[in-house]
Design an enzyme around this catalytic site. Structure first.
Site, PDB file in Angstrom:
ATOM      1  N   PHE A  73      82.503  72.479  14.685  1.00 46.05           N
ATOM      2  CA  PHE A  73      82.546  71.027  14.575  1.00 46.05           C
ATOM      3  C   PHE A  73      83.559  70.526  15.598  1.00 46.05           C
ATOM      4  CE2 PHE A  73      83.883  66.971  12.811  1.00 46.05           C
ATOM      5  CZ  PHE A  73      82.645  66.369  12.667  1.00 46.05           C
ATOM      6  N   ASP A  85      88.287  77.080   8.279  1.00 49.79           N
ATOM      7  CA  ASP A  85      87.898  75.701   7.993  1.00 49.79           C
ATOM      8  C   ASP A  85      86.826  75.755   6.903  1.00 49.79           C
ATOM      9  OD1 ASP A  85      86.671  73.226   7.841  1.00 49.79           O
ATOM     10  OD2 ASP A  85      86.851  72.819   9.988  1.00 49.79           O
ATOM     11  N   TYR A  94      85.521  65.434   0.607  1.00 51.84           N
ATOM     12  CA  TYR A  94      84.543  64.346   0.438  1.00 51.84           C
ATOM     13  C   TYR A  94      83.102  64.795   0.582  1.00 51.84           C
ATOM     14  CZ  TYR A  94      85.481  64.143   5.529  1.00 51.84           C
ATOM     15  OH  TYR A  94      85.687  64.445   6.849  1.00 51.84           O
ATOM     16  N   LYS A  95      82.904  66.083   0.815  1.00 53.98           N
ATOM     17  CA  LYS A  95      81.538  66.590   0.913  1.00 53.98           C
ATOM     18  C   LYS A  95      81.131  67.135  -0.458  1.00 53.98           C
ATOM     19  CE  LYS A  95      82.242  67.579   5.808  1.00 53.98           C
ATOM     20  NZ  LYS A  95      81.252  66.668   6.418  1.00 53.98           N
ATOM     21  N   ARG A 146      69.301  68.097   8.919  1.00 49.76           N
ATOM     22  CA  ARG A 146      70.143  68.796   7.937  1.00 49.76           C
ATOM     23  C   ARG A 146      69.840  68.306   6.531  1.00 49.76           C
ATOM     24  NH1 ARG A 146      76.475  68.637   8.855  1.00 49.76           N
ATOM     25  NH2 ARG A 146      76.055  66.506   8.155  1.00 49.76           N
TER      26      ARG A 146
END
Lengths: 434, 434
Positions: free
Chosen positions: B126, B198, B223-224, B393
């Site tokens: 990312f 990560d 927050y995922k 996704r």
């Protein structure tokens, strides 16, 4: 009118142009809150704004809100709402991260713009400013030097010509001393130094003119005078002339020129957005937005007039001084004694308006008296706070305090001291934090 | 049971041990939400918890809440609630700041523990991981090197013996590939490198055993899969054995050993608290706390079983592959063609369970097809997302998705592709962000 009685204060409140703002805040019954310089009171609109953000923007619209609710641009749109409070253009301020992190970004960016290696700070600055400077200096090979910015040392330290960056708090967190931001910025520039201002204790407390003063960088928090809630996101100002070259070290994807290209190499955004790093807590941003919408209606000149009138009143009743006339006792080198003021209280805060923020810091000359006096006052519903080693701090927030509140708080303080009420043993027991 | 019909899915839902969790979330009517890997759905308890925090803790109790509501300790108490989800002890995790900032802290701390100067990262990580590594490397004089961590280059790069720190995403944000955290950690250690993981795309998605694997540092967002709200505070894990020596650069007052001494010099706290910097947004912390209280009731082994069953089902319907059997087409070097799968869709996500996170990434072989297909699906109420250059996704969140949802989403996708519905011009128009 110089108020001397409670009736005078009632009259001042009646004609106060800011009086209506009090209705915009939630204030607990029976409390005079003089700690808005630590944590601002809750705006009445905040719970509804946050609930709407959570239930509609997040719960119902989910990821679509990154576009439709403007989430992606919040650091900029909130920055633009802070800009008028600090005398900046809307595109010179971004919101995000905490004060410490923003300070780190600003310091490293400023150090990279200079070929010198000294960061000049204040010996008595709020600890995080000292510690973050230490951290930034170690990483960049710079050296931290500290002076008392309210004495002659500041000019002397700048005159050495080796200062890269000067970091100062606009208002001292303990004494409430207000520094002359335009004059100090000018002096630093004359000596080839850049200036980073910490506005934590001045934003929303005094008018600020960053652009007009030529300030380079500034950071500040939003949870004190700006009422955005505990630990609310901080802000960072960078003068537009530095945008193209400022090079901050926390290079995350929100600071990228084209974040949605997902490019493999970092390329900083052209404007102040280059100071952003990652995603920000949007639930907290909603609370900040609600409070900034209150501030958008406030006239900072009126805020300043009322702030000074309130601190004058508080100082007059608690210390017997005639505020605005002369520097405080300690500053003229005289040891304070009980009897110097009405209740033996001494002001650490400058009495002259030009050097006073929106708080009053008092000493009672007996060792260890500060803490129990503050506790005893809290029991009477007057909330101030205590800062080691011996300072009693009282913050004045013109949007939600009345003159009668100030009168009642000041007379309660005098009474607590004069009666010796604070000497009860229970007031000396320390709470974990405050 | 291998489900093949919608009736099979209804039956699976009837006996799903996690079924009751769905009631703990707010889900918009008529929507199948397959973007919980980007922004988790809203827990039903969150609005009430946040309102209470705002109205009672902040509005009524004001600064007293730093003690009485445990505000000061939130980074630690919330960290302790995250610890079981990452296989750490409660005192090895703190919550605060964003992922980018925590990554910076962990990387610099790790680099300072090594006498080598290479940070090994992934070419396809990312972007913020790449950019933050770039920033940390520049400041510390380290050098960034990048490899494909799913190929043989990783072992070769570690074998050179000059790698100070390896930074990897546990689950790849685009392909959903799950890396073997214990094996890679062991390999890195064998070659004298420290590892920073990560966990943004794996925490709450797959079981994680940081301590047992000997991981050094880890960061992640909440927050995922963890449902704490957009941009919610991130977390940082540091193995206890590193606490006494870890030296992070964002030295703020919350990381000080004795913050309320207001000492002039920085002295890091003895434990993981040394990774803290400044005050955190407590309104956002309240939302995080509400979601972690839901997660405290979830069994991660059950979550993993359901996650794999759901991604198996989705892959089977959309690609015609028999998941769990063989690597995806692209990995075996064959150019995918329409007709390879049921709807011409190819999986970028590994078909074998050992290398699959909780998301599925698909390609449609026509250039530029991914974006309009995702848009057309959203119009049908199936929310996935698109990642440049061509990946569709779909995230699977076992706590609030049903097998019938997965069935309906997969068949809708096949239908959108087979009918050519996505070719309508309006689906090609880009929204500003997704």
């Amino acid at each position: 009118m110089t108020p001397t009685t409670r009736a005078d204060c009632v009259e001042l409140d009646r004609t106060d142009p800011l009086a209506a703002f009090r209705e915009e805040f939630v204030l607990p019954e029976g409390v005079v809150y003089l700690d808005g310089n630590s944590l601002g009171a809750l705006p009445r609109a905040t719970p509804g704004r946050v609930a709407d953000m959570i239930e509609r923007e997040w719960g119902r619209d989910l990821i679509a809100s990154w576009n439709t609710a403007g989430w992606w641009d919040k650091p900029r749109t909130l920055g633009a709402k802070i800009a008028p409070l600090v005398g900046a253009d809307p595109d010179e301020v971004v919101v995000g991260d905490g004060t410490s992190t923003n300070l780190f970004k600003a310091l490293v960016a400023a150090l990279r713009m200079s070929d010198r290696d000294i960061v000049l700070g204040e010996s008595g600055n709020f600890p995080t400013d000292l510690y973050v400077t230490e951290g930034a200096a170690r990483l960049t090979g710079a050296v931290q030097r500290r002076v008392d910015p309210d004495g002659p040392e500041l000019a002397a330290a700048l005159a050495t010509g080796d200062v890269a960056v000067l970091l100062l708090s606009h208002v001292d967190y303990r004494s409430g001393t207000l520094r002359d931001l335009p004059a100090i910025t000018r002096m630093a520039h004359e000596h080839g130094a850049l200036v980073v201002w910490d506005l934590c204790h001045s934003v929303g407390a005094v008018p600020i003119e960053l652009s007009r003063s030529g300030a380079d960088f500034a950071v500040g928090c939003t949870y004190k005078y700006l009422n955005a809630g505990p630990g609310a996101p901080a802000f960072l100002y960078a003068a537009r002339r530095h945008h193209a070259v400022a090079d901050q070290p926390l290079s995350g994807w929100h600071g990228h020129a084209n974040p949605f290209d997902f490019a493999p190499e970092y390329e900083p955004a052209p404007g102040v957005s280059r100071f952003l790093s990652g995603s920000q807590p949007l639930v907290a941003d909603a609370a900040l937005e609600a409070s900034l919408d209150v501030w958008a209606k406030a006239d900072m000149a009126q805020v300043r007039v009322k702030s000074l009138a309130m601190t004058d009143l508080f100082l007059r009743i608690t210390t017997g001084e005639e505020p605005g006339r002369r520097p405080p006792l300690r500053a003229v080198g005289r040891r304070p004694m009980v009897g110097d003021g009405w209740a033996g209280l001494e002001s650490v805060t400058p009495l002259d308006h030009a050097h006073r923020g929106s708080q009053v810091a008092l000493l009672q000359p007996e060792e260890g008296a500060g803490y129990p006096i503050v506790r005893a006052l809290i029991e009477r519903g007057v909330i101030g706070d205590f800062r080691a080693p011996d300072v009693m701090r009282f913050g004045f927030t013109p949007l939600y305090l009345r003159y009668v509140d100030v009168y009642d708080a000041a007379t309660a303080l005098v009474d607590v001291v004069e009666t010796g009420e604070w000497r009860q043993e229970r007031f000396a027991r320390r709470a974990q934090v405050t």
